[in-house]
Design a protein around this motif. Structure first.
Motif, short mmCIF file in Angstrom:
data_model
loop_
_atom_site.label_atom_id
_atom_site.label_comp_id
_atom_site.label_asym_id
_atom_site.label_seq_id
_atom_site.Cartn_x
_atom_site.Cartn_y
_atom_site.Cartn_z
N THR A 63 -10.41 -1.76 9.20
CA THR A 63 -10.62 -3.20 9.32
C THR A 63 -11.07 -3.70 7.95
OG1 THR A 63 -11.25 -3.00 11.64
CG2 THR A 63 -11.90 -5.03 10.51
N THR A 64 -10.31 -4.62 7.40
CA THR A 64 -10.61 -5.10 6.05
C THR A 64 -11.79 -6.06 6.08
OG1 THR A 64 -9.16 -7.03 6.14
CG2 THR A 64 -8.16 -4.91 5.45
N ASP A 66 -11.63 -8.93 5.18
CA ASP A 66 -11.08 -10.22 5.62
C ASP A 66 -10.89 -10.28 7.13
OD1 ASP A 66 -10.97 -11.08 2.98
OD2 ASP A 66 -8.92 -10.37 2.70
N GLY A 67 -11.17 -9.17 7.82
CA GLY A 67 -11.04 -9.14 9.27
C GLY A 67 -9.69 -8.66 9.78
N ASP A 68 -8.77 -8.33 8.89
CA ASP A 68 -7.46 -7.80 9.30
C ASP A 68 -7.60 -6.31 9.60
OD1 ASP A 68 -6.27 -10.30 8.80
OD2 ASP A 68 -5.93 -9.79 6.69
N THR A 69 -6.68 -5.81 10.42
CA THR A 69 -6.65 -4.39 10.72
C THR A 69 -5.34 -3.82 10.20
OG1 THR A 69 -7.96 -4.72 12.72
CG2 THR A 69 -6.73 -2.67 12.57
N LEU A 70 -5.43 -2.71 9.50
CA LEU A 70 -4.22 -2.06 9.03
C LEU A 70 -4.34 -0.57 9.27
CD1 LEU A 70 -4.21 -0.58 5.91
CD2 LEU A 70 -4.94 -2.86 5.37
N SER A 71 -3.20 0.04 9.57
CA SER A 71 -3.12 1.48 9.80
C SER A 71 -2.13 2.07 8.81
CB SER A 71 -2.61 1.77 11.22
OG SER A 71 -3.53 1.30 12.17
N LEU A 72 -2.33 3.33 8.50
CA LEU A 72 -1.41 3.99 7.59
C LEU A 72 0.00 3.95 8.16
CD1 LEU A 72 -0.88 5.58 5.02
CD2 LEU A 72 -1.46 7.66 6.28
N SER A 73 0.14 4.14 9.46
CA SER A 73 1.48 4.14 10.06
C SER A 73 2.16 2.78 9.92
CB SER A 73 1.40 4.55 11.54
OG SER A 73 0.53 3.70 12.25
N ASP A 74 1.38 1.70 9.85
CA ASP A 74 1.95 0.36 9.64
C ASP A 74 2.55 0.21 8.24
OD1 ASP A 74 1.04 -0.34 12.17
OD2 ASP A 74 -0.77 -1.32 11.40
N LEU A 75 2.12 1.06 7.33
CA LEU A 75 2.54 0.95 5.93
C LEU A 75 3.70 1.90 5.60
CD1 LEU A 75 -1.04 0.76 4.38
CD2 LEU A 75 0.51 -1.13 4.93
N ARG A 76 4.22 2.60 6.62
CA ARG A 76 5.33 3.54 6.41
C ARG A 76 6.48 2.80 5.74
NH1 ARG A 76 5.27 8.27 9.40
NH2 ARG A 76 3.16 8.09 8.70
N GLY A 77 7.13 3.46 4.79
CA GLY A 77 8.22 2.85 4.04
C GLY A 77 7.75 2.30 2.71
N ARG A 109 7.05 -4.56 -5.04
CA ARG A 109 8.01 -3.47 -5.23
C ARG A 109 7.75 -2.32 -4.25
NH1 ARG A 109 8.10 -2.83 -11.76
NH2 ARG A 109 8.27 -5.03 -12.26
N GLY A 110 7.08 -2.60 -3.15
CA GLY A 110 6.86 -1.58 -2.13
C GLY A 110 5.65 -0.69 -2.36
N VAL A 111 4.68 -1.18 -3.12
CA VAL A 111 3.45 -0.42 -3.36
C VAL A 111 2.29 -1.21 -2.76
CG1 VAL A 111 1.87 0.52 -5.09
CG2 VAL A 111 4.35 0.62 -5.47
N VAL A 112 1.49 -0.52 -1.95
CA VAL A 112 0.31 -1.14 -1.34
C VAL A 112 -0.92 -0.37 -1.80
CG1 VAL A 112 -0.88 -1.66 0.82
CG2 VAL A 112 1.60 -1.83 0.69
N ILE A 113 -1.90 -1.07 -2.28
CA ILE A 113 -3.18 -0.44 -2.62
C ILE A 113 -4.14 -0.78 -1.49
CG2 ILE A 113 -5.12 -0.36 -4.22
CD1 ILE A 113 -3.15 -0.99 -6.47
N VAL A 114 -4.83 0.23 -1.00
CA VAL A 114 -5.83 0.06 0.05
C VAL A 114 -7.13 0.64 -0.46
CG1 VAL A 114 -6.50 0.63 2.42
CG2 VAL A 114 -4.07 0.24 1.86
N PHE A 136 -6.20 -6.86 -3.28
CA PHE A 136 -5.57 -5.90 -2.37
C PHE A 136 -6.53 -5.62 -1.21
CE2 PHE A 136 -7.44 -3.51 -5.94
CZ PHE A 136 -8.25 -2.59 -5.30
N PRO A 137 -5.99 -5.14 -0.08
CA PRO A 137 -6.84 -4.93 1.11
C PRO A 137 -7.95 -3.92 0.85
CG PRO A 137 -4.50 -4.62 1.64
CD PRO A 137 -4.60 -4.79 0.16
#
Length: 173
Positions: A63-64, A66-77, A109-114, A136-137
């Motif tokens: 949970t960021t 900012d209150g958002d929730t993200l999972s590693l599986s959501d970031l696949r690809g 370009r398909g890069v996410v920093i967490v 970034f999140p």
């Protein structure tokens, strides 16, 4: 001359019965020693564990701030740069602007920093994010579930996770 006193105060009829078992004090000392041995053993076993540097990355949900929730599986690809940091970590002060720069350059370009704030106070984490203008999140790992899954030993530590969800690289300061 007087006779030497008889120090053999116990005769055959008054011998003490043999002691059996532990006294309460001995039992407490023994339990204390066993607990200390277990703690030292666990610490030594943990030292032999290392951060994963290949294979499937451990799944997590964050949970960021900012209150958002993200999972590693959501970031696949996407390539995921998973960075463990803390506001009390001096090397993290040097790394934060670099991570923000990479985020700005590669987010399209398909890069996410967490960012994962490890063992930090929320107010201090938020101040750190504001100080460096991090967009970034970022979220807190208040119960250390994520950092335990990745077996981090300190901060900063960063894992590069490829598009298939595998650890491609482990970086530590």
């Amino acid at each position: 001359m007087t006779a030497a006193p008889d120090f053999n105060l116990l005769d055959d009829e008054t011998e003490r019965p043999p002691r059996r078992g532990f006294s309460p004090g001995s039992a407490v000392v023994l339990v204390g020693i066993l607990v200390m041995a277990a703690v030292v053993g666990l610490a030594l076993a943990r030292q032999k564990q290392t951060q994963p540097s290949a294979g499937a990355a451990p799944e997590f949900t964050l949970t960021t701030f900012d209150g958002d929730t993200l999972s590693l599986s959501d970031l696949r690809g996407q390539v995921v740069v998973l960075n463990f940091w803390a506001s009390w970590c001096r090397p993290c002060y040097e790394e934060a602007p670099l991570l923000q720069s990479v985020w700005e350059r590669y987010q399209d370009r398909g890069v996410v920093i967490v960012g994962v704030a490890y063992a930090d106070v929320e107010g201090s984490s938020r101040a750190f994010i504001d100080q460096f203008g991090l967009t970034f999140p970022n979220g807190a790992d208040s119960q250390t579930r994520i950092s335990d899954a990745y077996n981090i030993s300190g901060v900063p530590e960063t894992f590069i996770i490829d598009q298939e969800g595998n650890i491609a690289r482990f970086i530590y300061a």
